[in-house]
Scaffold this motif. Structure first.
Motif, short mmCIF file in Angstrom:
data_model
loop_
_atom_site.label_atom_id
_atom_site.label_comp_id
_atom_site.label_asym_id
_atom_site.label_seq_id
_atom_site.Cartn_x
_atom_site.Cartn_y
_atom_site.Cartn_z
N GLY A 173 0.78 -1.24 0.00
CA GLY A 173 0.00 0.00 0.00
C GLY A 173 0.81 1.28 0.00
O GLY A 173 0.26 2.37 0.16
N PHE A 174 2.12 1.17 -0.19
CA PHE A 174 2.97 2.36 -0.18
C PHE A 174 2.86 3.16 -1.47
O PHE A 174 2.70 2.59 -2.55
N ASP A 175 2.99 4.47 -1.33
CA ASP A 175 3.22 5.36 -2.47
C ASP A 175 4.74 5.40 -2.64
O ASP A 175 5.46 5.89 -1.76
N VAL A 176 5.23 4.84 -3.74
CA VAL A 176 6.68 4.73 -3.96
C VAL A 176 7.12 5.69 -5.06
O VAL A 176 6.49 5.77 -6.12
N LYS A 177 8.19 6.41 -4.78
CA LYS A 177 8.90 7.18 -5.81
C LYS A 177 10.30 6.59 -5.95
O LYS A 177 10.84 6.07 -4.97
N TYR A 226 10.14 1.98 -17.93
CA TYR A 226 9.78 0.97 -16.93
C TYR A 226 8.83 1.53 -15.88
O TYR A 226 7.80 0.94 -15.56
N PHE A 227 9.18 2.70 -15.33
CA PHE A 227 8.38 3.23 -14.22
C PHE A 227 7.12 3.94 -14.71
O PHE A 227 6.12 3.98 -14.01
N LYS A 228 7.15 4.47 -15.92
CA LYS A 228 5.92 5.03 -16.50
C LYS A 228 4.86 3.94 -16.62
O LYS A 228 3.70 4.13 -16.24
N GLU A 229 5.27 2.79 -17.12
CA GLU A 229 4.34 1.67 -17.32
C GLU A 229 3.71 1.24 -16.00
O GLU A 229 2.56 0.81 -15.95
N ARG A 230 4.44 1.39 -14.90
CA ARG A 230 3.95 0.95 -13.59
C ARG A 230 3.34 2.08 -12.78
O ARG A 230 2.96 1.90 -11.62
N GLY A 231 3.29 3.28 -13.36
CA GLY A 231 2.68 4.42 -12.67
C GLY A 231 3.46 4.90 -11.46
O GLY A 231 2.90 5.49 -10.54
N ILE A 232 4.78 4.65 -11.47
CA ILE A 232 5.63 5.06 -10.35
C ILE A 232 6.39 6.32 -10.75
O ILE A 232 7.01 6.37 -11.82
N ALA A 233 6.35 7.34 -9.90
CA ALA A 233 7.06 8.59 -10.19
C ALA A 233 8.57 8.35 -10.13
O ALA A 233 9.08 7.77 -9.17
N LEU A 234 9.28 8.80 -11.16
CA LEU A 234 10.74 8.68 -11.23
C LEU A 234 11.33 10.07 -11.12
O LEU A 234 10.90 11.00 -11.81
N TYR A 286 3.62 22.64 -2.98
CA TYR A 286 3.84 23.52 -1.82
C TYR A 286 5.10 24.34 -2.05
O TYR A 286 5.95 23.98 -2.87
N PHE A 287 5.21 25.46 -1.31
CA PHE A 287 6.41 26.30 -1.38
C PHE A 287 7.62 25.49 -0.91
O PHE A 287 7.57 24.84 0.13
N GLY A 288 8.70 25.55 -1.67
CA GLY A 288 9.91 24.84 -1.27
C GLY A 288 10.00 23.44 -1.84
O GLY A 288 10.94 22.71 -1.54
N GLU A 289 9.01 23.03 -2.66
CA GLU A 289 9.11 21.71 -3.28
C GLU A 289 10.36 21.67 -4.16
O GLU A 289 10.58 22.57 -4.97
N VAL A 290 11.15 20.62 -3.99
CA VAL A 290 12.46 20.58 -4.64
C VAL A 290 12.37 20.11 -6.09
O VAL A 290 13.06 20.63 -6.96
N ALA A 291 11.54 19.12 -6.36
CA ALA A 291 11.48 18.56 -7.72
C ALA A 291 10.63 19.43 -8.63
O ALA A 291 9.55 19.89 -8.23
N SER A 292 11.11 19.69 -9.85
CA SER A 292 10.21 20.25 -10.87
C SER A 292 9.59 19.04 -11.57
O SER A 292 10.28 18.13 -12.03
N ARG A 293 8.24 19.02 -11.60
CA ARG A 293 7.51 17.81 -11.95
C ARG A 293 6.78 17.93 -13.28
O ARG A 293 6.29 19.00 -13.63
N ALA A 341 1.10 9.14 -14.59
CA ALA A 341 2.50 8.85 -14.24
C ALA A 341 3.33 10.13 -14.34
O ALA A 341 3.16 10.91 -15.28
N GLU A 342 4.21 10.31 -13.36
CA GLU A 342 5.01 11.54 -13.29
C GLU A 342 6.50 11.26 -13.40
O GLU A 342 6.97 10.17 -13.08
N VAL A 343 7.20 12.28 -13.85
CA VAL A 343 8.65 12.28 -13.80
C VAL A 343 9.06 13.63 -13.21
O VAL A 343 8.39 14.64 -13.42
N GLY A 344 10.13 13.62 -12.42
CA GLY A 344 10.57 14.87 -11.79
C GLY A 344 12.07 15.05 -11.96
O GLY A 344 12.80 14.11 -12.28
#
Length: 338
Positions: free
Chosen positions: A160-164, A184-192, A234-241, A249-252
């Motif tokens: 049940g984890f949200d994994v990046k 690989y991670f796009k296909e699995r819906g995992i943010a890379l 949020y303010f201070g978020e490090v990744a540009s997404r 599916a996201e990439v950052g």
């Protein structure tokens, strides 16, 4: 106890606290703990040097009282520290803490995923620098197969984890893995998350020549995938997404070298032996363990924490040059927690 949020000399509030729970790791990644330096006889901290869970909980409560909302547990490899579910449940009970995450190399996840989830942890960042097993084995310095880590990620998702997934990209080392990892991670819906190779510490042989910038990675991805920008949470978020068009599916990109985010950095760091750092590239920090164990009151500790933050003027990534990277002594990432 709910006090005003202090700001530093550049008017940045304190919002995030990264807590290293151990300086030990079971990998020897070349950019973090190269085995030539961190060999079998390397002297890691003794148990009594590490902050206890009670001490970590107390400091978390103090940091939360002045504005910290997000906690990230790191190492070394945090899953080498016994009793992590207990620490997670303690931190989640602290008033003001809204989010707890954990960064791991994933090797021990199988045994720990269920107890950590039962304790309330929901977010994991897993470091993985290549899909190619031979290359990954070289990069991690232990010959560990990427398939092992991929199985652990799958298991964590099933729990049940949200994994990046975090990938540190180095030119001529693993940049050929950018597109395979993305697919690989796009296909699995995992943010890379692609992380530009940074000059953390003094032992990783960093130079600008070995950096693959966000622009270069983005161009390679865009040749194959249509990407749409995602608004920061949020303010201070490090990744540009970015999102792959037509999917969730996201990439950052974490762009400490090519696009500094110093101006919005809200992060404090606590080493496993209780040193408070105000920057990933710090040369020195402030010892909180000594007053903690010397009988200091909450008010006295808070006064010291606030004083350090209000005096903060760090903006290393704005100022980085090949010379500063080479000549400035910096705390090693395995000690400060990345």
């Amino acid at each position: 106890m709910n006090l005003h949020t202090p700001t530093d000399r550049l008017r940045r509030p304190i919002r995030d606290l990264r807590i290293s729970v151990t300086d030990r790791c079971n990998f020897r990644c070349t950019y973090c703990m190269p085995k030539e330096i961190f060999g079998d006889d390397f002297a890691f901290m003794s148990k009594n040097e590490l902050l206890t869970f009670e001490e970590i909980e107390r400091l978390t409560r103090l940091f939360a009282s002045i504005g910290v909302k997000k906690i990230r547990l790191t190492g070394g490899e945090p899953l080498l520290r016994r009793g992590m579910p207990d620490l997670v449940s303690r931190i989640l009970k602290v008033q003001g803490v809204e989010d707890v995450g954990l960064t791991t190399n994933g090797l021990l996840l199988g045994a720990h995923a269920r107890p950590l989830h039962d304790a309330g942890l929901r977010r994991l960042n897993v470091s993985l620098d290549a899909l190619d097993s031979e290359l990954f084995g070289r990069l991690n310095g232990r010959g560990i197969d990427s398939a092992q880590i991929l199985r652990q990620i799958e298991q964590a998702q099933q729990v049940g984890f949200d994994v990046k997934v975090n990938m540190v990209v180095q030119k001529d080392a693993n940049d050929a893995e950018i597109l395979p990892m993305a697919a690989y991670f796009k296909e699995r819906g995992i943010a890379l998350r692609f992380i530009e190779f940074m000059d953390v510490g003094n032992d990783n042989g960093w130079s600008f020549k070995r950096v693959v910038t966000k622009k270069e990675i983005f161009e390679r991805l865009s040749a194959v995938h249509e990407l749409e920008p995602v608004e920061p949470d949020y303010f201070g978020e490090v990744a540009s997404r970015y999102r792959y068009a037509g999917t969730n599916a996201e990439v950052g990109f974490i762009t400490s070298v090519s696009e500094s985010f110093c101006s919005s950095c809200t992060r404090a760091r606590l080493s496993s032996n209780g040193i408070f750092y105000t920057c990933l590239f710090a040369s020195s920090g402030f010892d909180l363990r000594a007053p903690l164990r010397g009988g200091a009151s909450d008010e006295e500790l808070l006064e010291q924490i606030i004083g350090v933050w209000e005096d903060r003027a760090d903006r290393y990534s704005d100022e980085r040059t090949e010379q500063t990277a080479k000549n400035r002594k910096k705390i090693n990432m395995s000690y400060i927690g990345g």
